[in-house]
Design an enzyme around this catalytic site. Sequence first.
Site, PDB file in Angstrom:
ATOM      1  CE  LYS A  52      55.754 -48.548 -11.316  1.00 16.75           C
ATOM      2  NZ  LYS A  52      55.581 -47.080 -11.376  1.00 16.75           N
ATOM      3  CB  SER A 127      58.844 -45.800 -13.237  1.00 21.34           C
ATOM      4  OG  SER A 127      57.688 -45.588 -12.449  1.00 21.34           O
ATOM      5  CB  SER A 151      55.465 -43.520 -13.363  1.00 15.84           C
ATOM      6  OG  SER A 151      56.810 -43.116 -13.271  1.00 15.84           O
TER       7      SER A 151
HETATM    8  N1  GLN Z   1      60.102 -40.097 -14.412  1.00 14.95           N
HETATM    9  C1  GLN Z   1      59.781 -39.479 -13.168  1.00 14.95           C
HETATM   10  C2  GLN Z   1      60.870 -39.759 -12.160  1.00 14.95           C
HETATM   11  O1  GLN Z   1      61.786 -40.409 -12.527  1.00 14.95           O
HETATM   12  C3  GLN Z   1      58.439 -39.934 -12.699  1.00 14.95           C
HETATM   13  C4  GLN Z   1      58.463 -41.220 -11.997  1.00 14.95           C
HETATM   14  C5  GLN Z   1      57.126 -41.661 -11.501  1.00 14.95           C
HETATM   15  O2  GLN Z   1      56.088 -41.079 -11.826  1.00 14.95           O
HETATM   16  N2  GLN Z   1      57.163 -42.664 -10.654  1.00 14.95           N
HETATM   17  O3  GLN Z   1      60.821 -39.354 -11.040  1.00 14.95           O
END
Ligand code: GLN
Length: 445
Positions: A52, A127, A151
Amino acid sequence: ESIIENIDKKDGAIGAFLYVDKEGALKAAEKADRLRRDGKSAALLGIPVAIKDNICTEGTKTTCASKMLENFVPPYDATVVKKLKEAGAIIVGKTNMDEFAMGSSTENSAFKKTVNPWNFDRVPGGSSGGSAAAVAASEVPAALGSDTGGSIRQPASFCGVVGLKPTYGRVSRYGLVAFASSLDQIGPFARDVEDAAMLLSVIAGQDEMDSTSVPGRENCFLDGIRDGIKGLKIGLPKEYYGEGVSSDVRESVLAMVKRLEGLGAFVEETSLPYSEYALAAYYIISSAEASSNLARYDGIRYGHRASEYDDLIDLYARSRSEGFGKEVKRRIMLGTYVLSSGYYDAYYKKALKVRTLIKNDFDRAFEKYDVLISPTSPTVAFRFGEKSNPLEMYLADILTVPINIAGLPAISVPCGLASGLPVGLQIIGKPFDEKTILRTAYAVQ
Ligand code: GLN
């Protein structure tokens, strides 16, 4: 070579990668071939892995899918990358994501769109959408992501692959670009549970560069994975099956739970009464930490710098206005607001108290159960643009964020299809008990 060729062929349509390091990967592959010829072996010798793009790779751009870091080349490898290389893995490239890991669909990337390999009209989740899509489309056998509030698990669920968020402290965060430091954790994506366990074995362990990492009590997470689940005590938190969870997702998960019962597990409904406050607490705590962590992008030390400005303050303001996308700005504003004097007690401090209550809920449940099982996400993968209202997007995280708030390990494993799209089953474990969730996940697949 075949992996690179395959990515060349497929990724134009999928869009999982922001950058493919052909030269570096082929050089590492040659070295792996040489070692193998010399009779050497290593846990991941010659295995291609995607990373990532918020995890630092020495000499290779690490952008967090943000214009702010468009040209940032880290001078060092994150500890997880270093460990992968030492285990013989080949770093193939960097994957797309929501900008600074803020989002649940990868639509917040400043650079490109990643589609769900199962249906190109659907998001891959986020994400870590690029990592999930790369594994689901068989571009690479494994990838790393980061999970602050779901994410890794949510995109794994949307793309029909395995995704594991380790216990907070299990894996070093050194070299992971910080979003919310008390919640962030790096973990693997893989096609099956054993591969995920193998990757975790390589990246886990204490690191002097991350004071929140803890000494590894065990490091071979494959041990005992096939031992079965006879006598395992499974709790089903009723709040995770309620309103907002689509009925076909619920049915797929419950059908699998029935199967686990058939394999000798003991299953019972339970309750985590403070669950309904988890999402609000998460968005306050994570945004507060993000606003502080992202203060370093001032146009001076890192990243994008505005070309025209009047004075120093104007330089900060313009660099940040130009460099950050809409969602990142929203989080920074929310975060600075809840931390500001006068609101700190009402929001931030309150959220920390809720955090304790949520942790207590889990502690109580784990006095009785070995694991808790729920859907990973309330729905299957949604369409692009379907959640244009940020609050609706936040609601997609309702089943994953409590686990980060409590620092627990959890895995998402595919458990069938609903309307032709993958459903993910989430297994939540006691702190540092990744082995039991992996053993349970092995029984699911
Ligand atoms: N969707 C969540 C957020 O937007 C989790 C993001 C993540 O785990 N990096 O904060």
